[in-house]
Design an enzyme around this catalytic site. Sequence first.
Site, PDB file in Angstrom:
ATOM      1  N   ILE A  85      -3.486   6.832  -1.775  1.00 50.27           N
ATOM      2  CA  ILE A  85      -2.852   7.902  -2.541  1.00 50.27           C
ATOM      3  C   ILE A  85      -3.893   8.475  -3.507  1.00 50.27           C
ATOM      4  O   ILE A  85      -4.690   7.710  -4.083  1.00 50.27           O
ATOM      5  CB  ILE A  85      -1.638   7.354  -3.342  1.00 50.27           C
TER       6      ILE A  85
ATOM      7  N   THR B 196      -7.566  -3.147  -9.510  1.00 49.49           N
ATOM      8  CA  THR B 196      -8.477  -3.687  -8.491  1.00 49.49           C
ATOM      9  C   THR B 196      -9.708  -4.268  -9.175  1.00 49.49           C
ATOM     10  O   THR B 196     -10.128  -3.781 -10.232  1.00 49.49           O
ATOM     11  CB  THR B 196      -8.933  -2.595  -7.496  1.00 49.49           C
TER      12      THR B 196
ATOM     13  N   ALA C 299       2.512  -1.431 -12.072  1.00 44.82           N
ATOM     14  CA  ALA C 299       1.197  -1.655 -12.694  1.00 44.82           C
ATOM     15  C   ALA C 299       0.312  -2.485 -11.772  1.00 44.82           C
ATOM     16  O   ALA C 299       0.756  -3.495 -11.217  1.00 44.82           O
ATOM     17  CB  ALA C 299       1.361  -2.362 -14.040  1.00 44.82           C
TER      18      ALA C 299
ATOM     19  N   PRO D 141       2.388   1.467  -0.297  1.00 47.77           N
ATOM     20  CA  PRO D 141       1.704   2.763  -0.139  1.00 47.77           C
ATOM     21  C   PRO D 141       0.409   2.599   0.654  1.00 47.77           C
ATOM     22  O   PRO D 141      -0.261   1.561   0.598  1.00 47.77           O
ATOM     23  CB  PRO D 141       1.367   3.187  -1.581  1.00 47.77           C
TER      24      PRO D 141
ATOM     25  N   TYR E 120      -6.970  -8.707  -4.263  1.00 39.73           N
ATOM     26  CA  TYR E 120      -5.943  -7.648  -4.231  1.00 39.73           C
ATOM     27  C   TYR E 120      -5.011  -7.824  -3.031  1.00 39.73           C
ATOM     28  O   TYR E 120      -3.784  -7.717  -3.160  1.00 39.73           O
ATOM     29  CB  TYR E 120      -6.653  -6.295  -4.183  1.00 39.73           C
TER      30      TYR E 120
HETATM   31  P1  NDP Z   1      -3.887   3.844 -11.578  1.00 42.46           P
HETATM   32  O1  NDP Z   1      -5.109   3.021 -11.753  1.00 42.46           O
HETATM   33  O2  NDP Z   1      -4.010   5.314 -11.408  1.00 42.46           O
HETATM   34  O3  NDP Z   1      -2.850   3.544 -12.773  1.00 42.46           O
HETATM   35  C1  NDP Z   1      -2.563   2.208 -13.087  1.00 42.46           C
HETATM   36  C2  NDP Z   1      -1.464   2.150 -14.125  1.00 42.46           C
HETATM   37  O4  NDP Z   1      -1.173   0.759 -14.341  1.00 42.46           O
HETATM   38  C3  NDP Z   1      -1.867   2.716 -15.459  1.00 42.46           C
HETATM   39  O5  NDP Z   1      -0.735   3.296 -16.086  1.00 42.46           O
HETATM   40  C4  NDP Z   1      -2.313   1.482 -16.241  1.00 42.46           C
HETATM   41  O6  NDP Z   1      -2.194   1.633 -17.656  1.00 42.46           O
HETATM   42  C5  NDP Z   1      -1.323   0.478 -15.726  1.00 42.46           C
HETATM   43  N1  NDP Z   1      -1.765  -0.895 -15.913  1.00 42.46           N
HETATM   44  C6  NDP Z   1      -2.901  -1.488 -15.446  1.00 42.46           C
HETATM   45  N2  NDP Z   1      -2.959  -2.758 -15.861  1.00 42.46           N
HETATM   46  C7  NDP Z   1      -1.843  -2.982 -16.593  1.00 42.46           C
HETATM   47  C8  NDP Z   1      -1.333  -4.083 -17.325  1.00 42.46           C
HETATM   48  N3  NDP Z   1      -2.007  -5.252 -17.382  1.00 42.46           N
HETATM   49  N4  NDP Z   1      -0.156  -3.942 -17.997  1.00 42.46           N
HETATM   50  C9  NDP Z   1       0.508  -2.777 -17.970  1.00 42.46           C
HETATM   51  N5  NDP Z   1       0.084  -1.687 -17.297  1.00 42.46           N
HETATM   52  C10 NDP Z   1      -1.073  -1.788 -16.626  1.00 42.46           C
HETATM   53  O7  NDP Z   1      -3.136   3.202 -10.321  1.00 42.46           O
HETATM   54  P2  NDP Z   1      -2.343   3.906  -9.122  1.00 42.46           P
HETATM   55  O8  NDP Z   1      -1.369   4.870  -9.668  1.00 42.46           O
HETATM   56  O9  NDP Z   1      -3.308   4.328  -8.096  1.00 42.46           O
HETATM   57  O10 NDP Z   1      -1.574   2.640  -8.513  1.00 42.46           O
HETATM   58  C11 NDP Z   1      -0.280   2.265  -8.933  1.00 42.46           C
HETATM   59  C12 NDP Z   1       0.169   1.078  -8.104  1.00 42.46           C
HETATM   60  O11 NDP Z   1       0.143   1.421  -6.710  1.00 42.46           O
HETATM   61  C13 NDP Z   1      -0.751  -0.147  -8.243  1.00 42.46           C
HETATM   62  O12 NDP Z   1       0.031  -1.316  -8.199  1.00 42.46           O
HETATM   63  C14 NDP Z   1      -1.619  -0.063  -7.022  1.00 42.46           C
HETATM   64  O13 NDP Z   1      -2.127  -1.322  -6.649  1.00 42.46           O
HETATM   65  C15 NDP Z   1      -0.638   0.487  -6.007  1.00 42.46           C
HETATM   66  N6  NDP Z   1      -1.268   1.141  -4.889  1.00 42.46           N
HETATM   67  C16 NDP Z   1      -2.063   2.239  -5.060  1.00 42.46           C
HETATM   68  C17 NDP Z   1      -2.643   2.851  -3.978  1.00 42.46           C
HETATM   69  C18 NDP Z   1      -3.497   4.074  -4.125  1.00 42.46           C
HETATM   70  O14 NDP Z   1      -4.022   4.520  -3.088  1.00 42.46           O
HETATM   71  N7  NDP Z   1      -3.655   4.655  -5.302  1.00 42.46           N
HETATM   72  C19 NDP Z   1      -2.435   2.349  -2.621  1.00 42.46           C
HETATM   73  C20 NDP Z   1      -1.574   1.210  -2.541  1.00 42.46           C
HETATM   74  C21 NDP Z   1      -1.021   0.638  -3.634  1.00 42.46           C
HETATM   75  P3  NDP Z   1      -3.348   2.383 -18.539  1.00 42.46           P
HETATM   76  O15 NDP Z   1      -3.188   3.846 -18.247  1.00 42.46           O
HETATM   77  O16 NDP Z   1      -3.032   2.011 -19.940  1.00 42.46           O
HETATM   78  O17 NDP Z   1      -4.660   1.844 -18.050  1.00 42.46           O
END
Ligand code: NDP
Length: 240
Positions: free
Chosen positions: A180, A86, A83, A177, A147
Amino acid sequence: MSKVAIVTGGTRGIGEAISVALRNMGCSVAANYAGNDAKAQAFTDATGIRAFKWDVGDHQACLDGCAQVADSLGPVDIVVNNAGITRDGVLAKMSFDDWNEVMRINLGGCFNMAKATFGGMRERGWGRIVNIGSVNGQAGQYGQVNYAAAKSGIHGFTKALAQEGAKSGVTVNAIAPGYIDTDMVAAVPAAVLDKIVAKIPVGRLGHAEEIARGVAFLCSDEAGFVTGSTLSINGGQHMY
Ligand code: NDP
């Protein structure tokens, strides 16, 4: 008996792919999420994986949520701290709330989830914790002091906790990562994203499944000698 895994933020984006990958390797998976009930329901309908709602930045909610998962599926063997949020902005424009919320959820969530599950893993002599960091925690990124600090902290947290689990069969690793193709990256303005992609040697964004494969390896029995490490999956964007 199948392992029980919790994937935080496991209902969409990278987390969704991780939940499915762990389920496909035989785990009983609990996918945690924060507030998007419609997406969580669609995820459960499509995959059959149960979704559990709590805020990983809330310490007591993590203790209660993990206890609820253990009651439903059994003792927790695997935690993937995925989770993350940003709240971008240059320092001059970043509010304390933007700083604090990113630290609370992205880094605090790892602590909270470990507090809820690490002791049980050590007692049972087997466990896997995989923390999702970021290339921006390794290299820094303009407009992301919150972040980058939280993600860099995840890499330090991983190495420290790995030392506490090593003798008890509990490994702790991170994945960093690169960019993505998820909702998080869709929020980046197209002109900025074009410039980022131009700097990725393989010439494209990564896919969530490419991160999930790395997580599945780190959670396997075969990865028992890998601990305290960070696996970079970034298309060659940052090498060190
Ligand atoms: P998304 O924004 O697509 O999804 C985020 C997920 O985290 C959702 O399921 C959201 O739940 C959940 N979430 C957010 N806040 C909370 C919280 N307080 N408690 C529980 N769940 C929470 O993110 P990504 O899939 O892109 O990213 C996943 C991880 O990978 C993150 O840690 C991100 O920082 C990291 N990352 C991503 C990159 C990218 O390019 N996408 C690159 C590098 C790292 P809900 O659906 O209910 O909002």
